[in-house]
Design a protein around this motif. Structure first.
Motif, PDB file in Angstrom:
ATOM      1  N   LEU A 127       1.041  -1.113   0.323  1.00 49.54           N
ATOM      2  CA  LEU A 127       0.068   0.111  -0.066  1.00 49.54           C
ATOM      3  C   LEU A 127       0.918   1.119  -0.055  1.00 49.54           C
ATOM      4  N   ALA A 128       2.006   1.165   0.693  1.00 49.16           N
ATOM      5  CA  ALA A 128       3.063   2.308   0.892  1.00 49.16           C
ATOM      6  C   ALA A 128       3.506   2.665  -0.699  1.00 49.16           C
ATOM      7  N   PHE A 129       3.958   1.498  -1.408  1.00 52.79           N
ATOM      8  CA  PHE A 129       4.724   1.216  -2.465  1.00 52.79           C
ATOM      9  C   PHE A 129       3.443   1.977  -3.747  1.00 52.79           C
ATOM     10  N   THR A 130       2.391   1.498  -3.420  1.00 51.47           N
ATOM     11  CA  THR A 130       1.421   1.877  -4.762  1.00 51.47           C
ATOM     12  C   THR A 130       0.592   3.131  -4.317  1.00 51.47           C
ATOM     13  N   GLY A 131       0.740   3.726  -3.074  1.00 49.55           N
ATOM     14  CA  GLY A 131       0.030   4.961  -2.784  1.00 49.55           C
ATOM     15  C   GLY A 131      -1.509   4.682  -2.458  1.00 49.55           C
ATOM     16  N   CYS A 132      -1.874   3.698  -2.508  1.00 49.40           N
ATOM     17  CA  CYS A 132      -3.238   3.298  -2.307  1.00 49.40           C
ATOM     18  C   CYS A 132      -3.728   3.448  -0.948  1.00 49.40           C
ATOM     19  N   SER A 133      -4.805   3.977  -0.402  1.00 47.34           N
ATOM     20  CA  SER A 133      -5.265   4.221   0.777  1.00 47.34           C
ATOM     21  C   SER A 133      -6.843   4.112   0.980  1.00 47.34           C
ATOM     22  N   HIS A 134      -7.510   3.531  -0.083  1.00 47.12           N
ATOM     23  CA  HIS A 134      -9.083   3.605   0.101  1.00 47.12           C
ATOM     24  C   HIS A 134      -9.720   2.760   1.184  1.00 47.12           C
ATOM     25  N   THR A 162      -3.124   6.462   6.367  1.00 46.65           N
ATOM     26  CA  THR A 162      -2.865   7.012   4.977  1.00 46.65           C
ATOM     27  C   THR A 162      -1.548   8.062   5.166  1.00 46.65           C
ATOM     28  N   GLN A 163      -1.225   8.610   5.952  1.00 41.11           N
ATOM     29  CA  GLN A 163      -0.149   9.372   6.409  1.00 41.11           C
ATOM     30  C   GLN A 163       1.072   8.506   6.652  1.00 41.11           C
ATOM     31  N   GLU A 164       0.663   7.539   7.430  1.00 42.11           N
ATOM     32  CA  GLU A 164       1.789   6.524   7.884  1.00 42.11           C
ATOM     33  C   GLU A 164       2.181   5.783   6.491  1.00 42.11           C
ATOM     34  N   LEU A 165       1.515   5.408   5.688  1.00 48.68           N
ATOM     35  CA  LEU A 165       1.884   4.932   4.398  1.00 48.68           C
ATOM     36  C   LEU A 165       2.785   5.790   3.518  1.00 48.68           C
ATOM     37  N   LYS A 166       2.512   7.238   3.572  1.00 54.23           N
ATOM     38  CA  LYS A 166       2.986   8.040   2.888  1.00 54.23           C
ATOM     39  C   LYS A 166       4.591   8.189   3.293  1.00 54.23           C
ATOM     40  N   GLN A 167       4.568   8.232   4.866  1.00 53.35           N
ATOM     41  CA  GLN A 167       5.866   8.405   5.562  1.00 53.35           C
ATOM     42  C   GLN A 167       6.861   7.229   5.005  1.00 53.35           C
ATOM     43  N   MET A 168       6.105   6.065   5.036  1.00 50.29           N
ATOM     44  CA  MET A 168       7.075   4.864   4.464  1.00 50.29           C
ATOM     45  C   MET A 168       7.434   4.952   3.234  1.00 50.29           C
ATOM     46  N   ARG A 169       6.811   5.617   2.140  1.00 50.90           N
ATOM     47  CA  ARG A 169       6.936   5.723   0.935  1.00 50.90           C
ATOM     48  C   ARG A 169       8.284   6.591   0.668  1.00 50.90           C
ATOM     49  N   TYR A 170       8.243   7.525   1.604  1.00 52.78           N
ATOM     50  CA  TYR A 170       9.324   8.544   1.320  1.00 52.78           C
ATOM     51  C   TYR A 170      10.727   8.031   1.911  1.00 52.78           C
ATOM     52  N   GLN A 171      10.625   7.148   2.733  1.00 48.70           N
ATOM     53  CA  GLN A 171      11.598   6.779   3.600  1.00 48.70           C
ATOM     54  C   GLN A 171      12.269   5.566   2.669  1.00 48.70           C
ATOM     55  N   VAL A 172      11.792   4.869   1.749  1.00 50.29           N
ATOM     56  CA  VAL A 172      12.392   3.876   1.194  1.00 50.29           C
ATOM     57  C   VAL A 172      12.936   4.547  -0.113  1.00 50.29           C
ATOM     58  N   LYS A 173      14.265   4.664  -0.160  1.00 49.65           N
ATOM     59  CA  LYS A 173      14.973   5.331  -1.264  1.00 49.65           C
ATOM     60  C   LYS A 173      14.740   4.909  -2.737  1.00 49.65           C
ATOM     61  N   HIS A 174      14.752   3.479  -2.959  1.00 49.12           N
ATOM     62  CA  HIS A 174      14.836   2.863  -4.164  1.00 49.12           C
ATOM     63  C   HIS A 174      13.324   3.005  -4.792  1.00 49.12           C
ATOM     64  N   TRP A 175      12.239   3.350  -3.980  1.00 50.69           N
ATOM     65  CA  TRP A 175      10.900   3.663  -4.547  1.00 50.69           C
ATOM     66  C   TRP A 175      10.993   4.826  -5.189  1.00 50.69           C
ATOM     67  N   LYS A 176      10.878   4.899  -6.580  1.00 48.66           N
ATOM     68  CA  LYS A 176      11.212   6.190  -7.267  1.00 48.66           C
ATOM     69  C   LYS A 176       9.735   7.295  -7.381  1.00 48.66           C
ATOM     70  N   GLU A 177       8.637   6.578  -7.245  1.00 46.74           N
ATOM     71  CA  GLU A 177       7.577   7.442  -7.325  1.00 46.74           C
ATOM     72  C   GLU A 177       6.912   7.764  -5.877  1.00 46.74           C
ATOM     73  N   LYS A 178       6.956   8.908  -5.450  1.00 49.14           N
ATOM     74  CA  LYS A 178       6.593   9.347  -4.253  1.00 49.14           C
ATOM     75  C   LYS A 178       5.418   9.948  -3.968  1.00 49.14           C
TER      76      LYS A 178
END
Length: 564
Positions: A302-309, A316-332
């Protein structure tokens, strides 16, 4: 000639009736006629009784026969918890049981995995040694290793047993032999690639050249740049294995090597397979079928895809923070709502429950859940409230049986994979690595039924249903219609302008190592083609139409162009 005697004349003389008077005789005759009439009436009445009984018996038998044909749910889908009674909130009719469990037709297809004589590895000559680090989760590593086998064959390189990723999301310390059957891996691929467990002593001190191959590369890339690098340095190490080879445009010998690696060589370690068999047998108690559901609704996805339905703002905010913390996930910066409407998000547990119900699966269906920890405050409740017979490896196996796998997520994922491939129906909520690998494996095993969700159209329909714009009956009817052919049936992979947009080779190995049976009229007399029917023994078709069963023969395709 004397006067004619009546029918009773002889009887009267014999029994002394002539001693009575005429009136007595007349009275006796009347009684006899009355008795005859009564007997006739009793016969008619008895016949009617028998006829009515036969009609009622026939009706009972016919009703029983048709009820078994039209609704086998009570037999096939016996509740794993016998005292659980589930009531459907919708008054809709389920599809006939035989239809919802039916596999697509694959009788005109067969596995074509044979090697030509000139395709076998020639002696011990090698251009160098290839070290491989498989990255990602279990299924990404499995497909990546299969590609590395094909690449080693292209380069005529000796493959050193791959190392597995210990730093991905699960941080699993398992080594290759803990997850896969090492001996089987080496033996099955012996005619394709030489595989060794370590570098020879004379090369062990050499520092390998590190290289991350270009994604989706053609065979020419490995025969050119990579082969030059290998012959110059003798040892190179590929640091990444995911998606490093194109899906299409490769020779048949290379495609078949990929299949041999994926479906025959990379068998799981014996403890995993043995426990997998036990758990499948436990699920099939009373010969009941089951759905394997890959519910990809874990935090990392969910963090990688940005999906929070349907998630809370905090989640949703927790997933966003995780996505920004993982450097090799290009889409933020991702618009999750827009992505969902385009069909790009994993289905929620609630959406999955509505989806399966709309397809007609009874609410007491056994569902094996292949998933990690489901994210969100509601977790599995929306699905479990609808389908109470949910099963996990943790609920099927004893603590003692699972103890050896504790802390080894890749081994548990392998257990899930095994049970998924063996299931009667496979459904998934997101088309990730597990879904692709299991879908392709089920095609290879005979096109076993796999429900491929059309999420773009599903999302629009469920949103309309939730807003009250369409009835349950209309919603269910449309879902069934959309997915009537999304069942894992045979279809050829299509080439597109970029490999990333194509169907993965491992999601659909046809063409590659699944072929169409040649028609008898296309074979010339005396020509042969050895076929391995899906889930069957090899069959040899002769040019004159005679079919001979041969067991233990390596398959090869020698006649029709579409089998090469």
């Amino acid at each position: 000639m004397g006067p004619r005697r009546g029918l009773l004349d002889g009887a009267e003389e014999h029994y002394g009736l002539m001693s009575f008077g005429a009136k007595d005789i007349s009275r006796i005759r009347r009684k006899i006629r009355l008795w005859q009439k009564k007997v006739k009436r009793h016969h008619i009445f008895g016949g009617l009784i028998v006829l009515i009984f036969v009609c009622m018996l026939s009706k009972f038998l016919l009703l029983n026969m048709f009820s078994e044909q039209l609704d086998l749910d009570s037999v096939i889908h016996s509740n794993i918890h016998s005292n659980v009674v589930v009531e459907d909130e919708h008054s809709h009719k389920n599809l006939p049981t035989l239809e919802i469990w039916k596999h697509p037709n694959s009788e005109n297809y067969y596995n074509c995995m044979g090697r030509a004589k000139n395709d076998k590895r020639n002696g011990s000559t090698t251009n160098g040694y290839l070290l491989v680090h498989a990255n990602g989760g279990l299924n990404q590593m499995k497909t990546g290793i299969s590609d590395m086998v094909a690449i080693a064959k292209i380069m005529n390189a000796t493959l050193v047993v791959p190392t597995l990723d210990h730093n991905s999301f699960w941080t699993d310390p398992s080594e290759f032999k803990d997850v896969f059957n090492l001996k089987n891996f080496i033996e099955v691929l012996n005619d394709d690639v030489k595989i060794v467990e370590s570098l020879p002593p004379e090369l062990s001190s050499i520092k390998p050249v590190l290289k991350a191959p270009v994604s989706w590369s053609k065979a020419s890339y490995y025969r050119g740049d990579m082969l030059h690098l290998l012959t110059r340095n003798k040892v190179i190490k590929f640091t990444h294995t995911d998606s490093r080879l194109v899906n299409n445009g490769l020779g048949s010998s290379i495609q078949r090597a990929r299949c041999r690696a994926m479906y025959e060589a990379l068998r799981f370690a014996t403890p995993i397979e043995e426990l997998g068999k036990k758990l499948v047998n436990r699920i099939r108690t009373n010969n009941t079928p089951y759905i394997a559901l890959h519910l990809r609704y874990e935090k990392d996805m969910l963090a990688f895809t940005g999906c929070s339905h349907n998630l809370t703002k905090a989640e949703t905010q927790e997933l966003k923070q995780m996505r920004y913390q993982v450097k090799h996930w290009k889409e933020k910066d991702i618009d999750g709502r827009s992505k969902r409407l385009k069909g790009g998000c994993p289905m929620t547990p609630r959406e999955v429950s509505v989806f399966l119900e709309a397809l007609g699966y009874p609410l007491d269906t056994k569902i094996y859940v292949a998933a990690g920890i489901i994210y969100g405050s509601e977790g599995m409740k929306p699905l479990q409230n609808k389908f109470p017979n949910l099963l996990w490896h943790s609920s099927l196996a004893t603590t003692e049986e699972l103890q050896p796998f504790e802390g080894h997520q890749n081994q548990l994922a392998a257990l899930d994979y095994y049970i998924t491939v063996e299931s009667d129906v496979f459904a998934y909520s997101h088309d990730g690595n597990m879904a692709k690998a299991a879908r392709g494996h089920r095609k290879f095993n005979g096109f076993r039924k796999t429900i491929v969700p059309d999420k773009l159209r599903f999302v629009k329909l469920i949103d309309q249903y939730d807003k009250g714009l369409i009835s349950w009956e209309d919603f269910s009817s449309k879902i069934k219609s959309i997915h009537s052919k999304n069942n894992g049936a045979p279809h050829a992979r299509k080439v597109k302008r970029h490999p990333k947009l194509e169907e993965s080779f491992y999601a659909n190995p046809f063409p590659g190592c699944i072929c169409i049976k040649p028609q008898p009229e296309r074979l010339t007399e005396g020509s042969t083609v050895d076929l391995v029917p899906l889930n069957s023994s090899p069959l040899k078709f002769l040019g004159n139409g005679i079919m001979d069963i041969t067991r233990g023969v390596t398959a090869s395709c020698k006649c029709a162009s579409n089998t090469k």
